[in-house]
Design a protein around this motif. Structure first.
Motif, mmCIF file in Angstrom:
data_model
loop_
_atom_site.group_PDB
_atom_site.id
_atom_site.type_symbol
_atom_site.label_atom_id
_atom_site.label_comp_id
_atom_site.label_asym_id
_atom_site.label_seq_id
_atom_site.Cartn_x
_atom_site.Cartn_y
_atom_site.Cartn_z
ATOM 1 N N ILE A 133 0.862 -1.193 0.000
ATOM 2 C CA ILE A 133 0.000 0.000 0.000
ATOM 3 C C ILE A 133 0.895 1.239 0.000
ATOM 4 O O ILE A 133 1.751 1.389 0.865
ATOM 5 N N PRO A 134 0.718 2.152 -0.947
ATOM 6 C CA PRO A 134 1.555 3.351 -0.960
ATOM 7 C C PRO A 134 1.385 4.166 0.333
ATOM 8 O O PRO A 134 0.298 4.205 0.901
ATOM 9 N N THR A 135 2.471 4.798 0.766
ATOM 10 C CA THR A 135 2.467 5.515 2.036
ATOM 11 C C THR A 135 1.346 6.547 2.124
ATOM 12 O O THR A 135 0.691 6.682 3.157
ATOM 13 N N ILE A 136 1.143 7.268 1.034
ATOM 14 C CA ILE A 136 0.131 8.320 1.082
ATOM 15 C C ILE A 136 -1.268 7.721 1.222
ATOM 16 O O ILE A 136 -2.114 8.233 1.961
ATOM 17 N N VAL A 137 -1.490 6.597 0.551
ATOM 18 C CA VAL A 137 -2.776 5.913 0.689
ATOM 19 C C VAL A 137 -2.913 5.385 2.112
ATOM 20 O O VAL A 137 -3.968 5.507 2.741
ATOM 21 N N ALA A 140 -3.848 8.235 4.350
ATOM 22 C CA ALA A 140 -5.245 8.640 4.172
ATOM 23 C C ALA A 140 -6.175 7.614 4.800
ATOM 24 O O ALA A 140 -7.178 7.961 5.427
ATOM 25 N N MET A 141 -5.812 6.351 4.642
ATOM 26 C CA MET A 141 -6.642 5.283 5.195
ATOM 27 C C MET A 141 -6.719 5.364 6.721
ATOM 28 O O MET A 141 -7.796 5.350 7.306
ATOM 29 N N MET C 29 -11.546 0.245 4.184
ATOM 30 C CA MET C 29 -11.382 1.223 3.109
ATOM 31 C C MET C 29 -12.247 0.818 1.905
ATOM 32 O O MET C 29 -12.887 1.667 1.288
ATOM 33 N N ASP C 214 5.863 4.721 -4.732
ATOM 34 C CA ASP C 214 5.593 5.329 -3.438
ATOM 35 C C ASP C 214 6.189 6.730 -3.286
ATOM 36 O O ASP C 214 5.793 7.486 -2.415
ATOM 37 N N PHE C 246 -14.386 10.991 2.454
ATOM 38 C CA PHE C 246 -13.442 9.909 2.706
ATOM 39 C C PHE C 246 -13.655 8.764 1.724
ATOM 40 O O PHE C 246 -12.695 8.109 1.309
ATOM 41 N N ALA C 257 -3.500 1.653 -5.077
ATOM 42 C CA ALA C 257 -2.735 0.589 -4.438
ATOM 43 C C ALA C 257 -2.709 -0.685 -5.277
ATOM 44 O O ALA C 257 -1.890 -1.565 -5.034
#
Lengths: 314, 432, 282
Positions: A133-137, A140-141, C29, C214, C246, C257
């Motif tokens: 999972i990308p850091t920014i995602v 946000a999560m 999510m 990333d 959100f 992702a």
């Protein structure tokens, strides 16, 4: 040739008669390494040098024309600033806690990954997910999960009866920092686990067999066989994670922007703010050099503690 | 290698020499930027414009404006780029040495910083004198620094007061009851006691510019100002401390949602749309969101007014106007100015009043325009008459960060309001 | 026997807990991304909404000029271009360099290697402004090519490290046999070393892809328009002062992702063997 013997070869002085081959190899090595050197050092060395120069001047605007030389003045300004030290303190806390958690949880997960599980392939696939999972995602999560009004954490804890009222998880400086650590740990444990798993699989099964014959208990096996064999992997993970954690910026930027009350303003974030939001480029550059020094010192300390001379393992 | 102090001193000396030599050789500024002058250019070419992603003008609004502009001036092409508000300031800073943009969108708090640091172009000579009287005073300040103009105002903005009429009615309150902050507190207590909503108030008090905006409003209602007559920060005055004390008390009394410390404007907006907040301060466009059935549970329930009054009857809204400026490094200043003049013109702004308010005074008296968004026009018309400015100092960003932290310190009860504001003033004065 | 069963049970329970901990946040999510906004902000939270709302995905995939969809789709393309470009360049450059480190003897070999690894310790922020000016002067600012260029500098040291360690575990005899037959060093690298180093190479590809996908700070500063903005920047902008909801962030996040997830799932089995043979062994 095994790794060990390669290492030995390197340390010993080369015989004179191989001198010529050495030169020829040197030439080839030069051409092979040239692209990498250009791509990496070309992009990094000149800017680092520029930044070093900037750190010795007072530069208050991106377009500054008057930039008095202040020598180490910017460094002194930074080192005498309590905000800076507070940010270093937070960064050290972030680094130590997140690295420690990642290491402990990573060991457990690595053990599970290595264990004789039904559906092991599925388990490995699941564990790799947070890492991807990308850091920014990720930020946000977790920001959504920690949301004070409709976040999942509040809903879960309330519905389980653990808390009575919805909590504002990111409203208190200390709590917020811990929550950011939690988000970071969640994403990074799999990475650490896979690194450690690589070390675990390198342990010869005969060692376990021998220990089992001796009727050694599991904690004992762990302490006297697994841990020593894992020292190389652990030291790499420690150094990698410490460097990353000390530079942490993106998750802070996306989750809390340093707030509340600067509670999550790590030193890299502080440097960014100083340079780009305050347009104090001289001071910002000095901070980034100080960060570099901190990272080098921390890495050196770890490596010394773990009795390893360098990262390369070559 | 042993590092004796002598050796270190020699190394440092050597380093400085190398640095100085490098400076001389490269013959340019220490940042590595060649001296930026920019150029007028002809009244043609491609200009790059940096806009904020915002709730007001949407990207398609701006695309439509650009299309009509390009039809009128076929020799000029405009390339818009949109970034989030949070990234806008830093983007302007980083792009300055390269002269990437010809037009940039400025928040009202930035002209002092950008002008004093030479990042934006002085356009006083091109700025028609008539505009000074035909534009709203509050909007004009968004492009002004020390009596000079560094751009053209585009979109005046202030925080208005939004309240859930239906909730208020349940405790027998009406708009009149919330026209003062004292009234707001009384109504909030009733709402809480009646169990209609757990926290009647929420605010954008996260560590960001947002908390300064809300503080500015309360400070104004106490008759206070950020700075004294000499321009020094004096929020530790009676009004400054009283405003903060009032804010803290709404938390300890359980009237303000403690999560406010993590909220930006949009979170407050959402909270009201979810029916979790009865009253809030927010920007004009909030009204549209509250009445959007897709995201709101309180469609048709929300009323809007100018900010509530303080004890002395003051209710200045915080000035959140924006402007368009030409960066110093632009190579197409003439074309950029032509575009700015067009996009800020009365005719164009009037056309988009449902998206953003206009900074032309005349528009506020034309029924054809005010009818398009009557409630907001009514509230905003009053609010724009008096607006409170955040301090116009060159290092505003640092001052703001200090204030954000100290205000939050007081809100969290980590410091008394007096202590927090004393510390803020001391820290700000140290910046010099 | 009984103890073994108990242990196995314990291990399986622990694995379940770990699996749930990994999946639960993502599950939330996913749910949030298809829960209507009005339901999402309701207390108490309705975990499974009574009606699903796929409009955010529709917005992202098909939304017009006025929606976040346009920016998002552009960002998806940019991220793909940058990540693939970075991986390709880094792998080629990295394989050549790693071979030199693993097989050749030359002066300053160790020093150069350490220097490469040390660049990893430098904070990116220390290079931002000078790099901005360089990119601008060569016309690569706000382009995917420029971003690829700077991302390579971050990724190559990693690739060098993983691969040179892996190459060292490949018996030199294999290569020597080929060279006796008259193959050049480069030929041996291509025909002998690379096939034998497959796990290491796959591990390096995975690392490189995840790193490039990333990367945030360079993208934040060096890109701004839809022509080059990558997904991390686009998503961070969803969550700004004027956010929508959100659910939309969640929907965008899930799509963002997916590519690294697919890469990670495909390549994960090589990571262990790729690393085990080289990098983490003493």
């Amino acid at each position: 040739m095994t790794v060990a013997s390669a290492k030995k070869d390197l340390g010993s002085p080369l015989p004179v008669k191989r001198r010529k081959g050495f030169d020829k190899q040197g030439k080839l090595a030069f051409w092979l390494l040239l692209p990498a050197c250009v791509a990496v050092f070309g992009v990094i060395i000149y800017p680092m040098f520029r930044t070093l120069i900037v750190s010795l001047f007072q530069v208050n605007s991106a377009l500054a024309s008057v930039t008095p030389f202040v020598g180490l003045g910017n460094y002194l300004t930074v080192l005498s600033n309590s905000d800076f030290w507070a940010s270093i303190g937070r960064t050290l806390y972030f680094t130590l806690v997140s690295t420690a958690l990642e290491l402990i949880l990573g060991l457990i997960v690595a053990g599970l990954l290595n264990a004789n599980l039904k559906w092991r392939w599925l388990f490995r696939t699941i564990v790799v997910i947070p890492w991807a999972i990308p850091t920014i995602v990720n930020a946000a999560m977790w920001k959504g999960i920690f949301n004070a009004q409709y976040g999942a954490l509040n809903a879960l804890l309330t519905q389980l009866g653990i808390i009575q009222n919805y909590q504002a998880w990111l409203a208190d400086p200390t709590l917020a920092l811990n929550m950011v650590i939690l988000a970071d740990v969640w994403k990074t444990v799999p990475l650490v686990a896979f690194f450690l798993l690589a070390g675990l699989t390198a342990i010869p099964p005969e060692l376990y067999e021998a220990a089992k014959l001796d009727r050694a208990s599991w904690p004992r096996i762990f302490r006297s066989i697994v841990l020593p064999m894992l020292v190389p992997s652990i030291s790499i993970v420690l150094v990698l994670r410490t460097v990353e954690a000390f530079k942490v910026f993106d998750i802070i930027y996306a989750m809390t922007r340093g707030g509340p009350v600067n509670g999550t303003a790590t030193v890299a974030y502080y440097a960014y703010e100083t340079a780009f939001s305050d347009q104090n480029f001289g001071v910002g550059s000095a901070i980034s050099y100080i960060i570099t020094i901190f990272i080098l010192v921390l890495s050196a300390v770890y490596l010394r503690l773990l009795r390893r001379s360098d990262l390369s393992l070559l | 290698m042993k590092f004796t102090s002598k050796r270190i001193r020699r190394m440092i000396g050597g380093l400085a020499t190398v640095a100085a030599a490098a400076m001389v050789i490269s013959g340019c500024s220490v940042t590595g930027a060649s001296t930026v002058t920019g150029a007028g250019g002809g009244n043609s070419g491609t200009i790059n414009a940096l806009f904020m992603k915002q709730a007001g003008y949407s990207e398609s609004d701006i695309a439509a404006i650009i299309k009509s502009f390009e039809a009128k001036y076929p020799k000029i092409t405009v390339k818009p780029t949109f970034v989030a508000y949070e990234a806008l300031h830093d983007k302007i800073v980083t792009s300055a040495p390269a002269g990437t943009y010809d037009v940039v969108h400025l928040d009202v708090i930035w002209p002092s910083e950008f002008a004093s640091k030479g990042l934006i172009t002085d356009v006083t000579n091109q700025f028609p004198a008539s505009w000074k009287t035909s534009m709203l005073g509050g909007a004009l300040t968004s492009a002004e620094y020390k009596g000079k103009f560094y751009g053209v105002p585009w979109g005046p903005s202030t925080k208005l007061f939004f309240f859930n009429k239906t909730m208020l009615a349940k405790v027998g309150a009406t708009q009149a009851d919330v026209s003062t902050w004292a009234g707001v507190i009384t109504v909030a207590k009733k709402l809480k006691a009646a169990g209609i909503v757990k926290y009647p108030l929420s605010w954008s008090w996260s560590q960001a510019e947002a908390v300064i905006c809300d503080y500015a409003d309360i400070l104004g209602s106490y008759g206070g100002q950020f700075t004294d007559s000499s321009g020094k920060l004096d929020v530790n005055s009676a009004a400054g401390v009283a405003a903060l004390t009032w804010m803290r008390k709404t938390i300890t009394d359980g009237l303000t949602d403690p999560a406010s410390l993590t909220f930006l404007e949009d979170d407050v907006d959402k909270s009201m749309a979810a029916g979790k907040t009865a009253m809030e301060l927010n920007w004009e466009s909030t009204f549209r969101d509250q009445n959007d059935p897709k995201i709101s549970k309180v469609v048709g329930q929300v009323g809007v007014s100018a900010p509530p009054k303080g004890a002395n009857g003051d209710n200045p809204g915080v000035n959140g106007s924006m402007a368009l400026s030409i960066p110093t490094g632009s190579k197409h200043k003439t074309a950029a100015w032509t575009f700015i003049k067009y996009i800020t013109s009365e005719a164009v702004q009037d056309k988009y009043v449902t998206s953003s308010m206009t900074n032309w005074k005349a528009s506020y008296t034309q029924p054809a325009i005010t009818q398009s968004n009557p409630q907001v026009f009514a509230a905003a018309g009053t609010a724009y008459n008096s607006m409170i400015l955040r301090p116009a100092v060159a290092n505003y960003n640092q001052v703001s960060q200090i204030l954000q932290v100290e205000i939050q310190n007081a809100l969290l009860g980590k410091k008394t309001p007096q202590q927090a504001m004393d510390d803020a003033v001391a820290a700000a004065n140290k910046l010099g | 026997m009984k103890r073994a069963t108990r242990n196995s049970l314990l291990i399986h329970v622990a694995a379940w807990i770990v699996a749930i901990a990994c999946l639960a946040p993502i599950g939330y999510m996913v749910l949030a991304s298809i829960t209507p906004q009005r339901v999402l902000i309701t207390t108490p939270l309705q975990w499974i909404p009574s009606t699903f709302d796929f409009s955010r995905y529709a917005t992202i995939f098909a939304g017009g000029a006025d929606s976040v969809g346009t920016t998002f789709r552009a960002a998806m393309l940019n991220s793909t271009v940058v990540a693939i470009g970075t991986v390709a360049i880094s792998m080629v450059v990295g394989i050549l360099g790693a071979y030199a480190f693993a097989r050749l003897r030359f002066r300053f070999r160790r020093a150069i290697l350490v220097l490469f690894l040390a660049t990893y310790m430098l904070p990116q922020i220390a290079t931002l402004i000078p790099l901005y000016l360089i990119l601008n002067s060569i016309g690569l600012l706000d382009t995917t090519a420029g971003l690829t260029f700077v991302d390579c500098a971050l990724v190559i040291p990693f690739v060098l490290w993983i691969l040179s360690n892996y190459f060292m575990t490949i018996p030199e005899e294999l290569e020597e046999a080929a060279r006796v037959d008259g193959t050049t060093r480069m030929g041996a690298l291509w025909y002998v070393v690379l096939p034998a180093a497959r796990p290491g190479i796959f591990a390096a590809i995975m690392f490189a892809f995840l790193l490039a996908w990333d990367e945030f700070m360079y993208a934040l500063i060096f890109t701004s328009s839809d022509a080059s903005k990558t997904l991390p920047v686009a998503i961070s902008e969803f969550a700004g002062r004027y956010t929508t909801d959100f659910g939309l962030v969640a929907a965008g996040g899930i799509i963002a992702a997916l590519p690294p997830l697919i890469v990670a799932i495909i390549f994960q089995r090589y990571v262990v063997s790729g690393m085990a043979a080289g990098a983490v062994k003493g």
